[in-house]
Design an enzyme around this catalytic site. Structure first.
Site, PDB file in Angstrom:
ATOM      1  N   ASP A  62       0.855  -1.183   0.000  1.00 44.73           N
ATOM      2  CA  ASP A  62       0.000   0.000   0.000  1.00 44.73           C
ATOM      3  C   ASP A  62       0.892   1.233   0.000  1.00 44.73           C
ATOM      4  OD1 ASP A  62      -2.212   1.563   0.037  1.00 44.73           O
ATOM      5  OD2 ASP A  62      -2.781   1.148   2.113  1.00 44.73           O
ATOM      6  N   ASP A  85      -2.737  -2.882   6.505  1.00 47.29           N
ATOM      7  CA  ASP A  85      -2.949  -2.461   7.891  1.00 47.29           C
ATOM      8  C   ASP A  85      -4.418  -2.279   8.223  1.00 47.29           C
ATOM      9  OD1 ASP A  85      -3.568  -0.235   6.435  1.00 47.29           O
ATOM     10  OD2 ASP A  85      -2.105   1.093   7.374  1.00 47.29           O
ATOM     11  N   ASP A 123      -8.125  -5.135   4.331  1.00 52.12           N
ATOM     12  CA  ASP A 123      -7.002  -5.901   3.780  1.00 52.12           C
ATOM     13  C   ASP A 123      -7.007  -7.362   4.206  1.00 52.12           C
ATOM     14  OD1 ASP A 123      -5.836  -3.658   2.524  1.00 52.12           O
ATOM     15  OD2 ASP A 123      -4.854  -3.066   4.394  1.00 52.12           O
TER      16      ASP A 123
END
Length: 818
Positions: free
Chosen positions: A318, A555, A559
């Site tokens: 990410d 995080d 996800d």
């Protein structure tokens, strides 16, 4: 910092309890909270993060091979052979070492998890106190302020707050929440202050349900090394019983060796076929790595992740939190009218602004930190930031109002003249705010002419080690894919700054409508922008379907399914609990630059296990083929259990543990079993060759079985010491000392303690000494010849693999060009 809590639920089910609706200023009483916790209505995690001590002990003791060893020991006991039961000490030592190392690893994980456990302000007995999230109960009233992560689901009772639900929805927009609005676990408070009641706790919360859904999915399974070991276990486990039965029949009925000798020989053959130390070596080496990584602030929830991460060839990351720091900072202040407002004027204005306005989000905190010493101008009222207006304002007495916010919302249709000045910053991945002056401001409205003063350029700075980290992965042949919910142009610019290769190849994920579109996109593009949560999982699966080994960093709650599907899920500790629970690896400091250390540790473990495994499989290859040959040839099995114990201890067990814990950061290549058999077959075939020739000579010369056993043990020891030499190359001082020490120990055992191991050099006839000398001298040249032959075969296979990879890369390049 969010981490999995340690307590685990022990009660079988929750007991029905009435729902309580405490007053926001009183909360539950301590007695009510205690009763609810005892009834099971607490906020403990849905699954214990570590195995219990009982599970660890059970898994190390109650194994199939331990059962085999016990049965073999009983067989020896029944024929009165106590001395050859020494292998039980090795089995017991294996189990104890495995238990101690795994419990030590578990304790280290629990200690770090408890130290990093998050706390929440909760109202009980009319007082506000702080408690760990796992001690909250249903009905608790909690107080949330900016930066707090919501620990469970429930409605807002009092106050107002702006909530970021990006960890759930993937959208970073602030959502206003007031009395009666529902809060979901995993969300963050951006600004404001409120009190909420927890109605859905523990397994009932949204984040926990998503975690359970992910855990029910089998996921990618075990690592390649562990799958290979499992296949080896199954093969040996199935082969043991028929080979053992047939071997006993051959020696007892056909060769008429008697019950005692037949049992002893059969037990020796079966013990030689079991690579019991190999599985201990693997588990201990991995457990030691877990402790080492934990000392470097990295938690490993599944030991197989160490190997998997060392093998990945695609890394999905990410933007925020991985490529960039999560905190924002002011990069630049661009003056729009220097004649009217100088740089000092802008600094005074911003300083005065944030003396009046509470900085309740990351952007405001960054500006307030930069301009923290402003004048104390008298103010009339403030207008807090809202997601609807995208600006905040302060009305100062005699100065009008100053407003800070998104330029398009502050200026509306008057933005066009500023676009050329704003565009270069946005293309570089920056966030641009406008500082402006007007006659006055109230909620949702600005009065009078709005005069632009300056552009405030903010950015999430690159993590200090980001460029170096990505350069490391590129150098190791790992492709990097950046997956983000932000605009793809912005993400692409930041990826380029971080040195990510092919960062200019970006795509807007909103254009990817089908699974086929995603499969094609992962071949062509490096940067994926505007990705929604379910697309992350599809991107991971698309890469895996193309034969790639995928590591995924994340995080957020959104996800978790992608983290679970990835071959190795890596979570940041500053993110959501749900992400930390399903990930195999958690970075406690949320610092992506720690990843090379993890990869290096994985490589050390795998390379050393592969090297040390050759020592074990030499004995197993010899025992397996020798047992098969014994079935069809009129030869007795030449070894007894205590002799194999001696060989295993001095030429396999001790050296393998030294070799397995050495530094070794070479790139992991090839399949585990292929690599292990490549290293072990030359030694194993050499052992078969010299032992069979020894048996032929002994049979032809009419020597005794005692002489055959002594000759075979000595030449087997020479062979295994030669294998140690090849496995330990290149020799340094420590490895040379290891080789010399094991050689000396074996010599002492054979010469001075021969009676203990049923060996008798003094009992060898002249013919026996000739056979021993000839076979011992044959060991080294035979193994050297086989090593060269296998090297040539490996080189041919490597060239074929390289050609195959070049053709695959060419096809990928052609696909990208199309």
């Amino acid at each position: 910092m969010k981490k999995r809590s340690i307590p685990e639920r022990t009660e079988p089910a929750r007991r029905e309890m009435p729902r309580l609706d405490p007053a926001p200023d009183r909360g539950l009483t301590s007695a009510q909270a205690r009763e609810l916790a005892e009834a099971g209505w607490d906020n403990r995690p849905v699954e214990s993060p570590t195995k219990s001590d009982q599970q660890i002990i059970r898994e190390n003791l109650l194994t199939y091979f331990n059962l085999i060893f016990v049965v073999l020991a009983v067989c020896l006991l029944l024929v009165g052979d106590w001395k050859d039961m020494t292998f039980l000490f090795i089995v017991a030592a294996n189990a104890v070492i495995g238990i101690v190392q795994q419990v030590r690893s578990k304790r280290t994980i629990e200690k770090l998890s408890l130290l990093s456990a998050s706390k929440v302000r909760v109202v009980r007995d009319g007082k506000v106190t702080e408690l760990p999230v796992d001690q909250l109960v249903r009905g608790d009233v909690i107080e949330l302020t900016a930066g707090c992560q919501i620990p469970a689901d429930g409605p807002v009772l009092t106050g107002q707050a702006q909530v970021n639900e990006a960890l759930i929805t993937g959208e970073a927009d602030a959502i206003p929440k007031g009395p009666g609005d529902s809060l979901r676990s995993g969300s963050f408070i951006l600004s404001g202050k409120c009190r909420a009641r927890l109605d859905q706790v523990g397994a009932d919360s949204y984040a926990a349900k998503l975690t359970l859904a992910a855990k029910k999915d089998a996921g990618p399974g075990k690592s390649e090394m562990m799958r290979s070991l499992d296949r080896l276990i199954r093969f040996i486990g199935v082969a043991l019983i028929p080979i053992g039965g047939a071997l006993f029949y051959t020696q007892f009925i056909t060769q008429d060796l008697g019950l005692r000798q037949s049992v002893v020989s059969t037990v020796a053959a079966l013990i030689g076929m079991i690579p019991e130390g190999l599985f201990l070596l693997t588990s201990v080496a991995l457990a030691v790595s877990v402790v080492r990584l934990a000392q470097n602030r990295t938690l490993i929830h599944e030991m197989s992740a160490i190997e998997t991460l060392a093998r990945v060839d695609v890394l999905c990351v990410d933007k925020t939190g991985t490529v960039t720091c999560p905190q924002m900072q002011v990069r630049e202040v661009a003056l729009l009218d220097p004649d009217a407002w100088s740089e000092a004027d802008i600094a005074d204005t911003l300083g005065a602004f944030y003396r009046c306005m509470e900085p309740d989000n990351d952007t405001a905190r960054a500006i307030a930190e930069k301009f923290s010493y402003g004048p104390a101008w008298p103010s009339r009222e403030t207008v807090p930031f809202s997601s609807a207006t995208k600006w905040s304002a302060v009305n100062f007495a005699g100065r009008g109002a100053y407003v800070i916010g998104a330029p398009e919302y502050v200026l509306g249709g008057e933005l066009e003249p500023l676009k050329p000045q704003i565009r270069p910053y946005t293309e570089q991945g920056c966030r641009v705010l406008l500082l402006a002056q007007c006659d006055g401001a109230e909620e949702g409205r600005l009065h009078g002419l709005v005069l632009p003063m300056a552009l405030l350029v903010l950015e999430n700075p690159l993590r200090p080690g980001a460029a170096k980290t990505f350069a490391y992965f590129h150098g190791q042949g790992v492709d990097v894919k950046v997956i983000s919910g932000d605009e793809p142009v912005t993400v692409s610019a930041i990826a380029a700054q971080a040195g990510i290769q092919n960062a200019d190849r970006w795509v807007d994920a909103r254009e990817l409508k089908t699974d086929g579109d995603i499969a094609q996109a992962v071949r062509q593009y490096t940067v994926f922008g505007r990705v929604v949560p379910n697309q992350k999982r599809k991107i991971v699966r698309a890469l895996q379907s193309q034969g790639r080994t995928v590591a995924m960093t994340g995080d957020g709650v959104n996800d978790v399914l992608a983290l679970k599907d990835a071959d190795c899920g890596v979570a940041m500790a500053s993110g959501a609990d749900a992400a930390c629970q399903v990930a195999q690896l958690v970075l406690l400091d949320s610092d992506f630059s720690a990843m090379p250390k993890v990869v290096a540790e994985g490589r050390r473990v795998i390379n050393n296990i592969q090297r040390a495994s050759a020592l074990y499989l030499v004995k197993n290859i010899l025992s397996f083929f020798l047992a098969i040959i014994t079935l069809f040839a009129d030869f007795p099995y030449p070894f007894i259990p205590i002799q194999l114990t001696l060989i295993s201890a001095l030429t396999i067990g001790i050296p393998s543990f030294f070799l397995a814990l050495e530094p070794n950061h070479d790139l992991v290549q090839g399949k585990f079993l292929h690599n292990v058999f490549r290293k072990s077959f030359p030694g194993g075939l050499t052992a078969i060759f010299v032992v069979l020739f020894a048996e032929l000579f002994v049979y032809a010369l009419g020597l005794e079985l005692q002489e055959l056993s002594t000759i075979c043990v000595v030449i087997m020891a020479v062979n295994c010491l030669t294998v140690i030499y090849y496995a330990a190359r290149p020799l340094d001082l420590k490895r040379t000392i290891l080789l010399v020490s094991m050689s000396a120990a074996m010599l002492i055992a054979v010469v001075f303690f021969g009676d203990v191991f049923s060996l008798s050099l003094s009992g060898l006839s002249f013919a026996g000494w000739l056979v021993l000398a000839a076979m011992a001298l044959l060991v080294v040249p035979t193994q050297m010849l086989l090593e060269r032959l296998f090297d040539k075969c490996s080189a041919v296979l490597s060239r074929r693999a390289e050609r195959k990879n070049r053709r695959r890369d060419s096809r990928r390049a052609s696909s990208r060009r199309r």
